[in-house]
Design a protein around this motif. Structure first.
Motif, PDB file in Angstrom:
ATOM      1  N   UNK A  95      17.914  19.108  -0.734  1.00  0.00           N
ATOM      2  CA  UNK A  95      17.951  20.765  -0.248  1.00  0.00           C
ATOM      3  C   UNK A  95      16.996  21.701  -1.042  1.00  0.00           C
ATOM      4  N   UNK A  96      16.313  21.755  -1.876  1.00  0.00           N
ATOM      5  CA  UNK A  96      16.004  21.634  -3.076  1.00  0.00           C
ATOM      6  C   UNK A  96      16.782  22.995  -4.246  1.00  0.00           C
ATOM      7  N   UNK A  97      16.693  22.380  -5.188  1.00  0.00           N
ATOM      8  CA  UNK A  97      17.297  22.285  -5.211  1.00  0.00           C
ATOM      9  C   UNK A  97      17.032  21.251  -6.963  1.00  0.00           C
ATOM     10  N   UNK A  98      17.525  21.978  -8.231  1.00  0.00           N
ATOM     11  CA  UNK A  98      16.825  21.353  -9.201  1.00  0.00           C
ATOM     12  C   UNK A  98      17.798  20.002 -10.074  1.00  0.00           C
ATOM     13  N   UNK A  99      17.073  18.915 -10.774  1.00  0.00           N
ATOM     14  CA  UNK A  99      17.793  18.044 -11.060  1.00  0.00           C
ATOM     15  C   UNK A  99      17.892  17.794 -12.900  1.00  0.00           C
ATOM     16  N   UNK A 100      18.842  17.429 -12.801  1.00  0.00           N
ATOM     17  CA  UNK A 100      19.339  17.170 -14.031  1.00  0.00           C
ATOM     18  C   UNK A 100      19.632  15.296 -14.765  1.00  0.00           C
ATOM     19  N   UNK A 101      18.636  15.090 -15.839  1.00  0.00           N
ATOM     20  CA  UNK A 101      18.942  13.981 -16.426  1.00  0.00           C
ATOM     21  C   UNK A 101      19.961  13.970 -17.303  1.00  0.00           C
TER      22      UNK A 101
END
Ligand code: KG4
Ligand code: ZN
Length: 335
Positions: free
Chosen positions: A103-109
């Motif tokens: 989706x070309x969106x950021x990741x949050x860990x």
């Protein structure tokens, strides 16, 4: 401003869960609990990983359906990065990374233990900052001071077994199936909490220890069973009530000390053991006596769930705390 919409995934142990959150409000929280482990008396890591693989897609699908959100609307994807079973964590992490890339969106860990603490911010009434949180789960027992959503530190923790582990191991000795915590709770309702006395630990500062209690229960049961084979059967309710009473007494003693030392009176509990009715009653009565403002999350936010990952991710999103795809899942806590 465009709404902030996140998908959060939790897969650290034996629950596969997905949640959608919009501007801090939970729209869905789907939890699939793996029951296969019951017959083995504990979580079998390899089976847990395989079941996560099987269930993650339908669970995420259901989370989207219930929320009415489409994947194209997502602002970012969050996942539990640590701590937990490494194989289980990897399933959620890989899924989140793949979907975020597509989706070309950021990741949050997200750290699972921080998320348990922030489960208290999902619904109102919410605690004031700073607050103390007693996090009691199958893997951890911690007293955390939370100054702001993303500013928290551990004041004390268990040096050996977790409180949930103490419940589960005691239940196993009583012949109850895994996870035994809820069953001890159930039987305790009909028993006398003062029927039997078990060892209480002497641990420094705000730390906990539950291994001595476990040994004390084991020796006691061995001694009584040698005299009467049916001892457990005959006294199950009193045994459960006494064990539960002792665990709660140990938990509350250090929580009270933490409140006294810090002067903080906003007190929260979190984690699977916060579902325990005896602990809930004890927190309530201590709150009345010591003028605490106490907070207990709704049951579905107490045991492992993705809504708590979602609320933590929401605060991380607001602060721009995104994670690189190269960040690996970790069995040990980074908190
Ligand atoms: O937070 P959680 O769902 O998973 C972990 O991260 O460990 O906690 C699971 C633990 C288990 O040890 C389970 O026996 C315990 O929470 N638990 C309870 C109750 N409900 C769940 N322990 C005592 N009384 C309960 N009602
Ligand atoms: Zn947990």
């Amino acid at each position: 401003m465009a709404p902030v919409i996140l998908l959060a995934i939790e897969s650290s142990c034996d629950e596969t869960s997905a949640s959608i959150i919009q501007d801090g409000e939970i729209l869905s929280n789907i939890i699939y609990t793996q029951t296969i482990h019951e017959k083995y008396g504990g979580v079998v890591p390899e089976s847990a990983s395989r079941l996560h693989i099987r269930h993650i897609l339908p669970v995420v699908h259901e989370a989207f359906l219930q929320s009415g959100i489409a994947k194209e609307q997502l602002s970012a994807i969050a996942y539990t990065q640590s701590p937990g079973l490494i194989g289980s964590l990897l399933v959620g992490a890989s899924f989140a990374k793949g979907m975020a890339q597509a989706l070309d969106i950021p990741l949050i860990a997200v750290n699972h233990m921080q998320a348990h603490v922030l489960s208290n911010l999902i619904e109102s009434p919410r605690p004031n900052f700073p607050f103390l949180c007693l996090t009691v789960s199958g893997g951890h027992t911690q007293i955390v001071q939370c100054n702001a959503p993303l500013d928290m530190h551990i004041l004390g923790e268990s040096i050996d077994d977790a409180a949930g582990e103490a419940f589960d191991k005691a239940a196993k000795m009583l012949g109850l199936p895994y996870p035994g915590g809820p069953l001890v709770d159930k039987h305790a309702k009909n028993g006398n909490p003062l029927a039997y006395k078990f060892a209480e630990p002497l641990v420094a500062d705000l730390n906990y220890s539950f291994s001595g209690l476990k040994t004390s229960i084991l020796y006691f049961l061995q001694k009584e069973k040698a005299k009467d084979e049916t001892f457990i059967e005959k006294n199950l309710s009193d045994l459960c009530a006494s064990i539960q009473y002792t665990i709660i007494k140990i938990l509350l003693k250090k929580l009270m000390l933490a409140s006294k030392q810090t002067g903080i009176k906003d007190i929260c509990i979190a984690g699977g053991v916060s579902a325990n009715s005896g602990l809930r009653d004890a927190i309530q009565s201590h709150a009345a006596r010591y003028r605490w403002n106490y907070f207990i999350p709704k049951f579905e936010y107490c045991t492992d769930n993705a809504a708590m990952i979602a609320i933590t991710a929401y605060y991380k999103y607001l602060q721009g705390e995104f994670s690189e795809i190269a960040v690996g899942a970790s069995a040990r806590s980074t908190f």
